[in-house]
Each structure stands twice: as C-alpha cells, then as structure tokens.
Design an enzyme around this catalytic site. Sequence first.
Site, PDB file in Angstrom:
ATOM      1  N   GLY A  28       0.826  -1.209   0.000  1.00 39.90           N
ATOM      2  CA  GLY A  28       0.000   0.000   0.000  1.00 39.90           C
ATOM      3  C   GLY A  28       0.860   1.259   0.000  1.00 39.90           C
ATOM      4  O   GLY A  28       2.070   1.190   0.198  1.00 39.90           O
ATOM      5  N   THR A  30       1.059   3.897   2.057  1.00 38.73           N
ATOM      6  CA  THR A  30       1.692   4.369   3.299  1.00 38.73           C
ATOM      7  C   THR A  30       2.923   3.524   3.614  1.00 38.73           C
ATOM      8  O   THR A  30       3.990   4.048   3.931  1.00 38.73           O
ATOM      9  CB  THR A  30       0.693   4.314   4.472  1.00 38.73           C
ATOM     10  OG1 THR A  30      -0.546   4.883   4.061  1.00 38.73           O
ATOM     11  CG2 THR A  30       1.224   5.050   5.685  1.00 38.73           C
ATOM     12  N   GLY A  83      -0.225  -0.915   6.318  1.00 39.84           N
ATOM     13  CA  GLY A  83      -1.284   0.084   6.344  1.00 39.84           C
ATOM     14  C   GLY A  83      -2.601  -0.603   6.662  1.00 39.84           C
ATOM     15  O   GLY A  83      -2.626  -1.790   6.989  1.00 39.84           O
ATOM     16  N   ALA A  84      -3.676   0.133   6.576  1.00 46.50           N
ATOM     17  CA  ALA A  84      -5.007  -0.444   6.775  1.00 46.50           C
ATOM     18  C   ALA A  84      -6.032   0.437   6.072  1.00 46.50           C
ATOM     19  O   ALA A  84      -5.778   1.611   5.791  1.00 46.50           O
ATOM     20  CB  ALA A  84      -5.341  -0.548   8.259  1.00 46.50           C
ATOM     21  N   ASP A  85      -7.182  -0.142   5.792  1.00 44.75           N
ATOM     22  CA  ASP A  85      -8.258   0.647   5.185  1.00 44.75           C
ATOM     23  C   ASP A  85      -9.182   1.225   6.248  1.00 44.75           C
ATOM     24  O   ASP A  85      -9.691   2.329   6.099  1.00 44.75           O
ATOM     25  CB  ASP A  85      -9.086  -0.249   4.242  1.00 44.75           C
ATOM     26  CG  ASP A  85      -8.233  -0.767   3.109  1.00 44.75           C
ATOM     27  OD1 ASP A  85      -7.552   0.048   2.462  1.00 44.75           O
ATOM     28  OD2 ASP A  85      -8.198  -1.992   2.905  1.00 44.75           O
ATOM     29  N   GLY A  96      -6.863  -4.879   2.652  1.00 45.25           N
ATOM     30  CA  GLY A  96      -7.075  -5.638   1.431  1.00 45.25           C
ATOM     31  C   GLY A  96      -7.519  -4.836   0.233  1.00 45.25           C
ATOM     32  O   GLY A  96      -7.783  -5.390  -0.828  1.00 45.25           O
ATOM     33  N   GLU A 104      -0.116 -10.498   3.692  1.00 43.66           N
ATOM     34  CA  GLU A 104      -0.002  -9.531   4.805  1.00 43.66           C
ATOM     35  C   GLU A 104      -0.405 -10.181   6.117  1.00 43.66           C
ATOM     36  O   GLU A 104       0.228 -10.003   7.154  1.00 43.66           O
ATOM     37  CB  GLU A 104      -0.868  -8.304   4.531  1.00 43.66           C
ATOM     38  CG  GLU A 104      -0.333  -7.413   3.423  1.00 43.66           C
ATOM     39  CD  GLU A 104      -1.283  -6.291   3.056  1.00 43.66           C
ATOM     40  OE1 GLU A 104      -2.521  -6.475   3.184  1.00 43.66           O
ATOM     41  OE2 GLU A 104      -0.788  -5.230   2.630  1.00 43.66           O
ATOM     42  N   LYS A 122      -8.720   6.862   8.302  1.00 39.31           N
ATOM     43  CA  LYS A 122      -8.920   5.407   8.413  1.00 39.31           C
ATOM     44  C   LYS A 122      -9.719   5.032   9.665  1.00 39.31           C
ATOM     45  O   LYS A 122     -10.187   3.911   9.784  1.00 39.31           O
ATOM     46  CB  LYS A 122      -7.572   4.686   8.434  1.00 39.31           C
ATOM     47  CG  LYS A 122      -6.636   5.044   7.286  1.00 39.31           C
ATOM     48  CD  LYS A 122      -7.213   4.631   5.945  1.00 39.31           C
ATOM     49  CE  LYS A 122      -6.273   4.883   4.783  1.00 39.31           C
ATOM     50  NZ  LYS A 122      -5.085   4.029   4.760  1.00 39.31           N
TER      51      LYS A 122
HETATM   52  O1  DER Z   1      -4.296  -3.358   0.940  1.00 41.51           O
HETATM   53  C1  DER Z   1      -3.892  -3.140   2.088  1.00 41.51           C
HETATM   54  O2  DER Z   1      -4.146  -3.870   3.070  1.00 41.51           O
HETATM   55  C2  DER Z   1      -3.153  -1.863   2.331  1.00 41.51           C
HETATM   56  O3  DER Z   1      -2.384  -1.955   3.504  1.00 41.51           O
HETATM   57  C3  DER Z   1      -4.206  -0.796   2.454  1.00 41.51           C
HETATM   58  O4  DER Z   1      -5.180  -1.238   3.323  1.00 41.51           O
HETATM   59  C4  DER Z   1      -3.682   0.521   2.954  1.00 41.51           C
HETATM   60  O5  DER Z   1      -3.208   1.155   1.829  1.00 41.51           O
HETATM   61  P1  DER Z   1      -2.889   2.725   1.840  1.00 41.51           P
HETATM   62  O6  DER Z   1      -1.745   2.889   2.846  1.00 41.51           O
HETATM   63  O7  DER Z   1      -2.485   2.977   0.429  1.00 41.51           O
HETATM   64  O8  DER Z   1      -4.140   3.432   2.275  1.00 41.51           O
END
Ligand code: DER
Length: 214
Positions: A28, A30, A83-85, A96, A104, A122
């Site tokens: 991702g 970040t 990272g996370a959504d 995801g 991951e 987030k």
């Molecule tokens: O796909 C993932 O799990 C990534 O970690 C995503 O959730 C976070 O991506 P970003 O840092 O581009 O928002």
Amino acid sequence: SNKEAKQKVATRLAERVKDGDIIGVGSGSTAFLAIQSIAKKIKEENLKILAIPTSHEVALTCSILGIPTTSLASAKPDWAFDGADEVDPHNHLIKGRGGAMFHEKLVIASSNETYILVDHSKFVEKLGSKHPVPLEVDPRAVHLVETCLESFEVSSVDLRMAQSKDGPVLTEAGHIILDVRFNHIEPGLEKELSSIPGVIESGLFQGYNINLMS
Ligand code: DER
C-alpha cells in the site's frame, strides 16, 4: 495534507529500525513511503536489515531500493509494519484494498508486534462503515462461498474486477477476491469467514498485536 500526514508517520516508523532487524513489510501507499524512509536510514547509518515483503510490488521496491529480502519460509520477522483501510476502537482492521491481505496476514500473524500506519481518514467507529471486507477465494469455490454467505447478514457480494485487463482480479496466489459488505462485524467474524470451505483468507484482522501509528 493527507500525503504530508502519511509521510510524517512513515518517517517516524523508520526511526524504529535497528541494525540486524528482520522486518515484515506491508503493501500500500503508506507502507511504500515507510520503505523509502527505511532505505534512506539504513544507507545513512549503514544498518544491515532483512525485509520480508508481502507482495511482488513490495519485493520489487525493496530490490530497487537495495533492501535485502528474505521470506517467511526462511525467517521469522522481529516486527512488521503495514497500512489499513479501516481501524476501529479495538484496533481491529479491515485491509485488502490492495489485494495483498493473504500474505499480509501471514506476516502479521508471524510477527510479535505490528505497527499499522494510518492517517485519521482510516478511523471508524464500526468496521465496515466505508470499506467492504475482501475475501480471497479459490475460483472453484466462488458459488459455494456465495451460498454460504447467504447465512450472514450481507448487503452485497462483488467479484473484484481488474481495471487494465478483462476479467476478475487474480491474486498472487491465483485466487479471486469477493468484496463483501456485512451489516454487522462481530469479533468472531474473522474466524467464521476463514472456516468457509474455499475462503483462503479475509481482510478482517481481529485480535492481532497491533500498534497504531497515526
Ligand atoms: O491493501 C492493504 O491492506 C493496504 O495496507 C491498504 O489497506 C492501505 O493502503 P494505503 O496505505 O495505500 O491506504
């Protein structure tokens, strides 16, 4: 701005890197900024680390930046970042969006501690507020899984289609992704989903040792 916030978190994460670390590296945008900050630090301080990438893209980025890599088959990460959504008040995550959640989750589950890099966009009160939960599904089981999902309170199930190629997204393991919107996400849902035959993994992360950095 959002980009500046991400960059600040990425730079702070890089400060945690110590000589000899084996680090699980998430996918991702970040995590990408964090990898770049880490590459800068290890060059400046001549540190020796090993990265365990969670996608081909991260592996390529590490090799371009000169960060040596290994794999879960050969090493256990000392710690990981990703990272996370979505993040809820229990530090449960939806991940995801990028389609790398299977690898991951293997890395996060193998790490004693994981730093999740997020900006304030987030944070949610309830998981599922903004993002579906992605399921990585063996293509042969797509109808079986859709039938099993009928016993959950689901508002939609979408096969994730590729943008620059005809047909569905295929993950690095050759599976399809179903993006599922659940009406309620209870603490036991991650395990329930993984027990559906044909579901390889979900983007729901409940009960991992997560350290938030925002
Ligand atoms: O796909 C993932 O799990 C990534 O970690 C995503 O959730 C976070 O991506 P970003 O840092 O581009 O928002």
